[in-house]
Design a protein around this motif. Structure first.
Motif, mmCIF file in Angstrom:
data_model
loop_
_atom_site.group_PDB
_atom_site.id
_atom_site.type_symbol
_atom_site.label_atom_id
_atom_site.label_comp_id
_atom_site.label_asym_id
_atom_site.label_seq_id
_atom_site.Cartn_x
_atom_site.Cartn_y
_atom_site.Cartn_z
ATOM 1 N N GLN A 1 10.612 -3.818 4.940
ATOM 2 C CA GLN A 1 11.249 -5.065 5.356
ATOM 3 C C GLN A 1 10.370 -6.293 5.144
ATOM 4 O OE1 GLN A 1 11.725 -4.150 9.479
ATOM 5 N NE2 GLN A 1 13.505 -2.817 9.185
ATOM 6 N N MET B 191 -0.187 -3.126 10.462
ATOM 7 C CA MET B 191 0.955 -2.280 10.149
ATOM 8 C C MET B 191 0.514 -0.930 9.588
ATOM 9 S SD MET B 191 3.280 -5.259 8.357
ATOM 10 C CE MET B 191 4.176 -4.049 7.365
ATOM 11 N N ASN B 192 1.383 0.069 9.697
ATOM 12 C CA ASN B 192 1.117 1.364 9.084
ATOM 13 C C ASN B 192 1.253 1.268 7.571
ATOM 14 O OD1 ASN B 192 0.554 2.815 11.400
ATOM 15 N ND2 ASN B 192 2.659 3.492 11.700
ATOM 16 N N ASP C 165 11.688 6.420 13.201
ATOM 17 C CA ASP C 165 12.577 5.890 12.162
ATOM 18 C C ASP C 165 13.524 6.978 11.657
ATOM 19 O OD1 ASP C 165 11.506 3.332 12.219
ATOM 20 O OD2 ASP C 165 9.998 3.788 10.713
ATOM 21 N N SER D 293 5.694 7.078 14.829
ATOM 22 C CA SER D 293 6.645 6.041 14.413
ATOM 23 C C SER D 293 7.512 6.491 13.246
ATOM 24 C CB SER D 293 5.903 4.760 14.047
ATOM 25 O OG SER D 293 4.984 4.997 12.988
ATOM 26 N N MET D 294 6.971 7.317 12.347
ATOM 27 C CA MET D 294 7.773 7.787 11.225
ATOM 28 C C MET D 294 8.944 8.628 11.717
ATOM 29 S SD MET D 294 6.722 10.018 7.825
ATOM 30 C CE MET D 294 5.417 8.907 7.323
ATOM 31 N N ARG E 39 16.895 5.653 9.892
ATOM 32 C CA ARG E 39 16.294 4.616 9.065
ATOM 33 C C ARG E 39 15.393 5.236 7.991
ATOM 34 N NH1 ARG E 39 15.340 1.949 14.439
ATOM 35 N NH2 ARG E 39 13.233 2.811 14.346
ATOM 36 N N LYS F 7 5.973 -5.542 11.003
ATOM 37 C CA LYS F 7 7.271 -5.193 10.433
ATOM 38 C C LYS F 7 7.137 -3.861 9.702
ATOM 39 C CE LYS F 7 10.501 -7.515 10.191
ATOM 40 N NZ LYS F 7 11.681 -7.760 11.061
ATOM 41 N N LYS F 8 8.247 -3.222 9.410
ATOM 42 C CA LYS F 8 8.215 -2.046 8.565
ATOM 43 C C LYS F 8 7.895 -2.484 7.128
ATOM 44 C CE LYS F 8 9.189 0.979 11.701
ATOM 45 N NZ LYS F 8 8.180 1.995 12.114
ATOM 46 N N GLN F 9 7.161 -1.624 6.421
ATOM 47 C CA GLN F 9 6.748 -1.974 5.069
ATOM 48 C C GLN F 9 7.937 -2.373 4.190
ATOM 49 O OE1 GLN F 9 3.831 -2.287 3.591
ATOM 50 N NE2 GLN F 9 2.340 -1.278 4.899
ATOM 51 N N THR G 59 12.009 6.087 6.119
ATOM 52 C CA THR G 59 10.646 6.223 6.625
ATOM 53 C C THR G 59 9.667 5.490 5.712
ATOM 54 O OG1 THR G 59 10.058 8.214 5.375
ATOM 55 C CG2 THR G 59 11.250 8.525 7.468
ATOM 56 N N GLU G 60 8.432 5.368 6.184
ATOM 57 C CA GLU G 60 7.387 4.697 5.416
ATOM 58 C C GLU G 60 6.524 5.693 4.634
ATOM 59 O OE1 GLU G 60 6.204 0.698 7.733
ATOM 60 O OE2 GLU G 60 5.826 2.500 8.912
#
Length: 315
Positions: A83, A107-108, A271, A267-268, A276, A79-81, A278-279
């Protein structure tokens, strides 16, 4: 063993599909993003391709948490961090977690294992990193980037002990799935090696909206990478965290991986381009936070975090 994957996004599908297709492993998916659930059910599975070629549908078992009554031996979480906390709480309330289950995540960023540890004992948590590029172009539509056999990942136990029987079986299953697992002795140095890599490639490609091949074509990349790497390594060393790669090996990795995945948007950026969050706070921001906690200011990483958030604001 049976696996359940929490998050049927790019990496969740990559792991699940390769485990199903390459190793014949039984996999279920837990998903909460409604457009993804609806599209997968509508088209009879997930549409996957590799480097835009040979697109096909693979049948998958997909459930909302509240619908699921299975009992996997191992959960795989992607999952995204931002979320994750909400996802884990919903899954827990749905009653899908059990005391005998193990959990793996690659996960990243950093911060997710502390969240996972609220629901699983430390000796049942397997930490991972994945040098595996994947993109999700639309709900139910995933593209594996890179040639077959190029996948590589690392894994280590959250308690840093040697693999037990279950962890060894997970490793063996990942090997059969051609995911390229490698054991590491200690999880923090392993994970920070990937965070530091992403703090260069993911963040800079996002800021300039470029593919990794465009990024590595710039002559100044090595100098930019070294500046970010030096700060990150200095912060980690002050925190007593020692990466599994040296500063030079990290620089070499940026060059090699960027050339291998030259058409890939990290992936960043995926997003960012879809509007969305970003992480970046869990990557460059985590490095900056780690530095300040140990009396070291990562000026470049702090500046980069502000730049990415400014870019998000100006979209």
């Amino acid at each position: 063993m049976k696996y359940g994957i929490i998050g049927a996004g790019a990496m969740g599908v990559r792991y699940g599909a390769m485990m199903q297709e390459n190793a014949g492993i039984d996999v279920d998916y837990i998903e909460t993003w409604e457009p993804n659930i609806e599209r997968i059910k509508e088209q009879g599975g997930v549409s996957i391709a590799r480097d835009h070629q040979n697109r096909h549908i693979i049948s998958v078992n997909i459930y909302r948490p509240e619908e699921y009554h299975g009992h996997p031996d191992v959960w795989i979480i992607f999952k995204k961090q931002m979320q994750l906390a909400e996802e884990l709480e919903r899954d827990s309330q749905a009653g899908i977690f059990h005391s005998d289950q193990y959990v793996f995540s690659a996960m990243n960023g950093m911060g997710h294992f502390e969240k996972i540890a609220k629901y699983f004992p430390a000796d049942h948590i397997i930490c991972g990193t994945a040098m595996i590029a994947t993109r999700m172009d639309a709900p139910g539509n995933v593209d594996f980037m890179g040639a077959e056999g190029s996948e590589q990942m690392h894994m280590a136990r959250y308690n840093n002990e040697r693999p037990d029987a279950v962890v060894q079986q997970v490793f063996d299953d990942f090997t059969k799935a051609d995911l390229g697992p490698i054991f590491a002795d200690e999880w923090k140095g392993m994970c920070m090696s990937k965070v530091v890599f992403n703090a260069v490639c993911n963040t800079l490609c996002t800021m300039f909206k470029i593919q990794m091949g465009q990024f590595i074509a710039y002559d100044g990349v090595k100098e930019m990478a070294r500046q970010l790497f030096d700060e990150a390594f200095d912060a980690c060393e002050r925190a007593g965290i020692y990466l599994i790669e040296s500063r030079q090996e990290e620089t070499d990795s940026v060059i090699a991986i960027s050339k291998a995945y030259k058409y890939h948007y990290p992936s960043m950026y995926q997003d960012f381009s879809k509007g969305r969050p970003t992480e970046v706070d869990y990557i460059n921001g985590y490095i900056a936070k780690l530095g300040r906690e140990h009396d070291y200011v990562c000026k470049t990483h702090e500046f980069v975090v502000h730049e990415v958030h400014l870019a998000e604001t100006m979209r």
